[in-house]
Structure formats: C-alpha cells, structure tokens
Design an enzyme around this catalytic site. Sequence first.
Site, short mmCIF file in Angstrom:
data_model
loop_
_atom_site.label_atom_id
_atom_site.label_comp_id
_atom_site.label_asym_id
_atom_site.label_seq_id
_atom_site.Cartn_x
_atom_site.Cartn_y
_atom_site.Cartn_z
N ASP A 150 -6.51 -30.24 82.02
CA ASP A 150 -6.37 -30.98 83.27
C ASP A 150 -6.16 -32.47 83.09
O ASP A 150 -6.14 -33.21 84.07
CB ASP A 150 -7.60 -30.75 84.15
CG ASP A 150 -8.91 -31.17 83.49
OD1 ASP A 150 -8.91 -31.36 82.25
OD2 ASP A 150 -9.91 -31.29 84.19
N GLN A 151 -5.97 -32.95 81.85
CA GLN A 151 -5.74 -34.38 81.72
C GLN A 151 -4.30 -34.71 82.15
O GLN A 151 -3.39 -33.89 81.98
CB GLN A 151 -6.00 -34.84 80.29
CG GLN A 151 -5.04 -34.34 79.24
CD GLN A 151 -5.50 -34.69 77.83
OE1 GLN A 151 -6.60 -34.38 77.43
NE2 GLN A 151 -4.64 -35.38 77.10
N TRP A 208 22.60 -38.68 66.75
CA TRP A 208 23.80 -37.92 66.38
C TRP A 208 24.08 -36.79 67.36
O TRP A 208 25.21 -36.58 67.79
CB TRP A 208 23.62 -37.37 64.96
CG TRP A 208 24.75 -36.52 64.49
CD1 TRP A 208 24.79 -35.16 64.45
CD2 TRP A 208 26.03 -36.97 64.00
NE1 TRP A 208 26.00 -34.72 63.96
CE2 TRP A 208 26.78 -35.81 63.67
CE3 TRP A 208 26.60 -38.22 63.80
CZ2 TRP A 208 28.07 -35.88 63.16
CZ3 TRP A 208 27.89 -38.28 63.29
CH2 TRP A 208 28.61 -37.13 62.99
N GLU A 221 26.23 -43.01 68.92
CA GLU A 221 27.04 -42.67 67.75
C GLU A 221 28.32 -41.95 68.15
O GLU A 221 28.31 -40.73 68.24
CB GLU A 221 26.19 -41.83 66.79
CG GLU A 221 24.89 -42.53 66.38
CD GLU A 221 24.07 -41.73 65.37
OE1 GLU A 221 24.63 -40.88 64.64
OE2 GLU A 221 22.86 -41.95 65.33
N TYR A 222 29.47 -42.70 68.41
CA TYR A 222 29.63 -44.14 68.28
C TYR A 222 30.52 -44.62 69.40
O TYR A 222 31.46 -43.91 69.81
CB TYR A 222 30.28 -44.47 66.94
CG TYR A 222 29.45 -44.03 65.76
CD1 TYR A 222 28.41 -44.81 65.28
CD2 TYR A 222 29.72 -42.81 65.16
CE1 TYR A 222 27.65 -44.41 64.20
CE2 TYR A 222 28.96 -42.40 64.07
CZ TYR A 222 27.92 -43.19 63.60
OH TYR A 222 27.17 -42.76 62.55
N THR A 277 22.33 -47.95 57.50
CA THR A 277 22.85 -48.13 56.14
C THR A 277 22.40 -46.98 55.24
O THR A 277 21.75 -47.19 54.21
CB THR A 277 22.40 -49.49 55.59
OG1 THR A 277 20.98 -49.65 55.82
CG2 THR A 277 23.13 -50.62 56.29
N TYR A 278 22.75 -45.79 55.62
CA TYR A 278 22.48 -44.57 54.86
C TYR A 278 23.48 -43.52 55.33
O TYR A 278 24.26 -43.78 56.25
CB TYR A 278 21.03 -44.09 55.05
CG TYR A 278 20.50 -44.24 56.46
CD1 TYR A 278 20.88 -43.37 57.47
CD2 TYR A 278 19.63 -45.27 56.79
CE1 TYR A 278 20.42 -43.50 58.76
CE2 TYR A 278 19.15 -45.42 58.08
CZ TYR A 278 19.54 -44.54 59.06
OH TYR A 278 19.09 -44.68 60.35
N ASP A 279 23.49 -42.35 54.69
CA ASP A 279 24.44 -41.28 55.04
C ASP A 279 25.89 -41.67 54.81
O ASP A 279 26.79 -41.12 55.44
CB ASP A 279 24.25 -40.82 56.49
CG ASP A 279 22.95 -40.08 56.72
OD1 ASP A 279 22.33 -39.67 55.72
OD2 ASP A 279 22.56 -39.91 57.88
N TRP A 304 14.44 -44.27 58.54
CA TRP A 304 14.68 -42.94 59.11
C TRP A 304 14.20 -41.92 58.08
O TRP A 304 14.78 -41.84 57.01
CB TRP A 304 16.16 -42.71 59.44
CG TRP A 304 16.37 -41.34 59.98
CD1 TRP A 304 16.67 -40.20 59.27
CD2 TRP A 304 16.26 -40.93 61.33
NE1 TRP A 304 16.74 -39.13 60.10
CE2 TRP A 304 16.50 -39.54 61.38
CE3 TRP A 304 15.96 -41.61 62.53
CZ2 TRP A 304 16.45 -38.82 62.57
CZ3 TRP A 304 15.93 -40.88 63.69
CH2 TRP A 304 16.19 -39.51 63.71
#
Length: 546
Positions: A250-251, A279, A320-321, A387-389, A526
Amino acid sequence: MKRSVRNGLIVAAALAAAGAVVPIVTTNANAAGNLSATFTVDQDWGTGWGASYKITNGTASAINGWTLEFDLPAGGSITSFWDADVTQTGQHYVAKNKSWSTTLAAGASFSWGMNGAGAKPPLNCKINGVSCSGGTPTTAPPTTTTPPTTPPVTTSPTTKPPTTPPPTTSTPPSTGSKKVVAYFTDWGIYGRNYQVKNIETSGSASKLTHIMYAFGNTTGGQCSIGDSYADYDKAFTAAESVDGVADTWDQPLRGNFNQLKKLKAKHPGLKVIWSFGGWSWSAGFTQAAANPTAFANSCYNLVNDPRWAGVFDGIDIDWEYPNACGLQCDASGPNSFKSLIAAVRAKFGSSALVTAAITADGSNGGKIDLADYAGAISNLDFIDPMTYDYFGAFNAQGPTAPHSPLTCYSGIPTAGFCSDAAIQKLKSKGIPASKLLLGIGFYGRGWTGVTQDAPGGTATGAAPGTYEAGIEDYKVLKNSCPSTGTVGGTAYAKCGNNWWSYDTPSTINSKMAYAKQQSLGGAFVWELSGDTSNGELMTAVSGGLK
C-alpha cells in the site's frame, strides 16, 4: 553505434515567483485517540498553490475508509488532485480514499495532494463526520473488502508543479569540479540482478555526482514510461532495498524510482536524471522534432509527476541520431536537435538539469557534422559523446579493433572513429570543453574465429557473451580473458580463438588523465552493472579525475 544491450526529475525547475516558499500549515491539535486531518500549503507560485492533506489515525484501531469534507473560501478552487477521489458542489469538496488505500492502521498517516488557485485555507473541515482537529471517528463504508495484491498507482488528472527541493547538506565526491556520471538501466534488475542497492554496496554511489536512469520511451513523439513495473511498481524485499526496508503493497511509490529516492537520501549531493530514447527507443524523436513544444510539455509532465516527487533532478535526451541513422533513420534536418533542446529548456526552466548523449563519430562528414550540436549547447548543462562501440562484431568478419579507442592509431579501420577525434571536432565547433564528458564502457566487444593476436585480424563472427553475442561485462572478461596488450589507449585480449577489447582500471586512469589535460567536464560510463561487485572501474574513473 549501439549503446544498449537491447541490441544496440522531480526536476528543480524555477517557479514563477522567485525565492523559497515557506509552507503554510493549518494545524489543529491532534488529541490522542482521535482521527485528525492537517492542511499544508507546500508552495505558492502567485497564480496558484500546491497543498496536501495529512490524515492521521490517532486511535488504537484501524480505520476502514475515510471521508474528508471541507469548504474553500469564495474565489478558491482545486484545479487538480492525486491519491484521493474528490467531488465538488459549489465551494464544498468531498474527498474519499482510493480503493487501494482503504485501511489506515492505528497510529498511521496518509497524505493526498492537490493544486489550487485563489483563496485558501479550507474551512469547516470534517473527517469521518467529526472535526479535523480531532474527534471520535465514525467508520466510512469500505471501498474494497480486501486490499489488492498489487494496487494500482494513481494517476493525477494533471501534473503537480515542481517543488523546490530542500538545500542539501552533503557535498559531491571530491573530484574537484569534474562530473562523475553513470547510467543505470531499468532492465538490469531482471536477468542481470543489478539493483539500485548495488550502486551503494559496490561503493559507487559515494563516487558519483549524477546517475542517468535509462530509459524512458519516446512513443508518438511524447515522453512515456519505459517499464512501469521496474520503474515504480515492483516491490523490493528488505534484502534488495537500499535501506533494508521491504516495500509494502500500500505504499504510494515502489520500484526503482523509490529505491533511487532512498539512495539520494543517503547521498544528498547525488543528482538523478531521467534519460529518454537510447538505441532502441529513439524513433519517436522524429515526430517530436515536428512539434518540439508538445514533446517538451509531455516530458515535463512525466518527469514532474507527483507520484515520484523528489526523484529526478533533470532530463537527458539520448537521440540516436538526429538527421542521421541509428536503429532507424531520421531526416528532420540539421536544426532539429537544437530546436528540440531549446523547447525542453524553455519548459523545464533554468534550475533543471538538461543533458544529452550524442554521437561520437569524429569522421569527416560524419554524424557530428549532420546536426547542430553546438547550437544546442547553451541550453545544455553537459553532453555525453558516446566514445565507445566504434568497432565490434556487428561487422562479423572484422577487422578486429578496440571498441573504445582513445586515440586514432595507425591502422585503425575507420578514420575519425576514436574518442580524441570526436572531442576535438566538438571543441572546434565551439562546444566548451567543460561541457564535454568522456565516455567509458564497462564492457567489452569481441569476435570469434580470430587467429591473429594483434588488432586488425579477420574473424568469423561474434564471440559468445553472457547476455548477447559479441558483448561481455568487464567483471567477466577480467578473469575469462585477461588483457594481453593495449592499442589506441585501451586494452585488448586474445584467448583461444576469441578476441576482445575493453577498458581496465589502468586504461581508465590514462583516459581520465586525458580528460583533465583537455579540461573536459568529467566522465560518464555505460553502464554500472558491468563493473565488479566492489566497483573497481568506478573507483578508477573517480580517482583518475581527482
């Protein structure tokens, strides 16, 4: 570039009236053994006000249902309400409990809220037929005989204006002025079993300045809930909870949102930002770009929903993007991102955090060149170039290359596909270094069928991964395929016929030195679940920025 393993606030907005609002409380003595109700004005923005009624059961037994009656002075009105059912006859209002909040235990309290305009406070208040200052209650007819196992969370007819949060008493971690930002994914609480509590137990919470909660959706060009069960409905056990207290049926708020609220209570300097898109869910931005104001309004209403008041400090746009292709292609034009961000800032106001995750394609004529990111920067607190993938087994035959190179080394498969190229291009367009954060992946990308140890080898496909082929968490790779070399400022490893690239504490230290040398605003990661249980990568990020 993929940035999601899915294949891949309340906002402190400025009110119209400057200055802090002092709560106005209509206090009546609550005699022991009585039922009472207290009216409190939480804020007043000149053209309206926000308030709540707190109902307290001071008796020795549970109250099965309640009815609150009151009159507003001439000219006063309630414009919206939540967590109660309210009817009106002239200036007379009757509020009753929702079906999921029937029982009020002995000694317990329950609050419901409203927005109003004009004269206040209420007059002639009665709770279950007796004075709100405290009396012997009658029992209102129950609206349900037994509480539901999982009661619905109420939806207010309109959205409560934002409250100004109290001043914090703690300071962010000692990284100078550098920001230490990390994404927490809503789906991570399932198969990965990474809960908000793990941010605390790993030691990462004390090192972070901001948490990005991923993701909200962009359905129909509007901000919308991504996973309602994970976001605000899932009941966490005591063992899963940040403060060791189990959720109850019940909160008013459960799920990750409530856990984040508890985490912020432990770390008052920590900011939480709700990220939309990613993505998988960026398709709706194209429609949003056609009507930025409507999009901004929908986001403001959702982020500021009173059900999760106090959780979010801002909004993150992860498109993206814009004017380019990700999972789908957008052709809304080079100005669309700038216009969208301007509308979001105008709606959220100057006090809210507005941020964006953007492409890190540093190639000539690449994605950075296709949208006006520099034109949007004045309305953004900071941006996160992803700055990855850069490289991975989405190109099944290779060549093998590190997915997050800091520098563009000799022989890199694509010119401009490295962190430094993206940072320098963004700076050259007029984006201040202090608003740029360097991205770090807490995972690796890998190929199988590789015979060459050094980068640049051929492959036959994606290396096996725990959750997705071609992707694996750092916490697994550090043991299953330890680093054997570095290239472009990041690590790589060959084990058997599998080849992986990923960051280690050592390469992260070097990247943080670069961030400081370039006067960047800090770093973001990430995402948190890829780290070890004692947060060794987050320790490297935080320590490296000091």
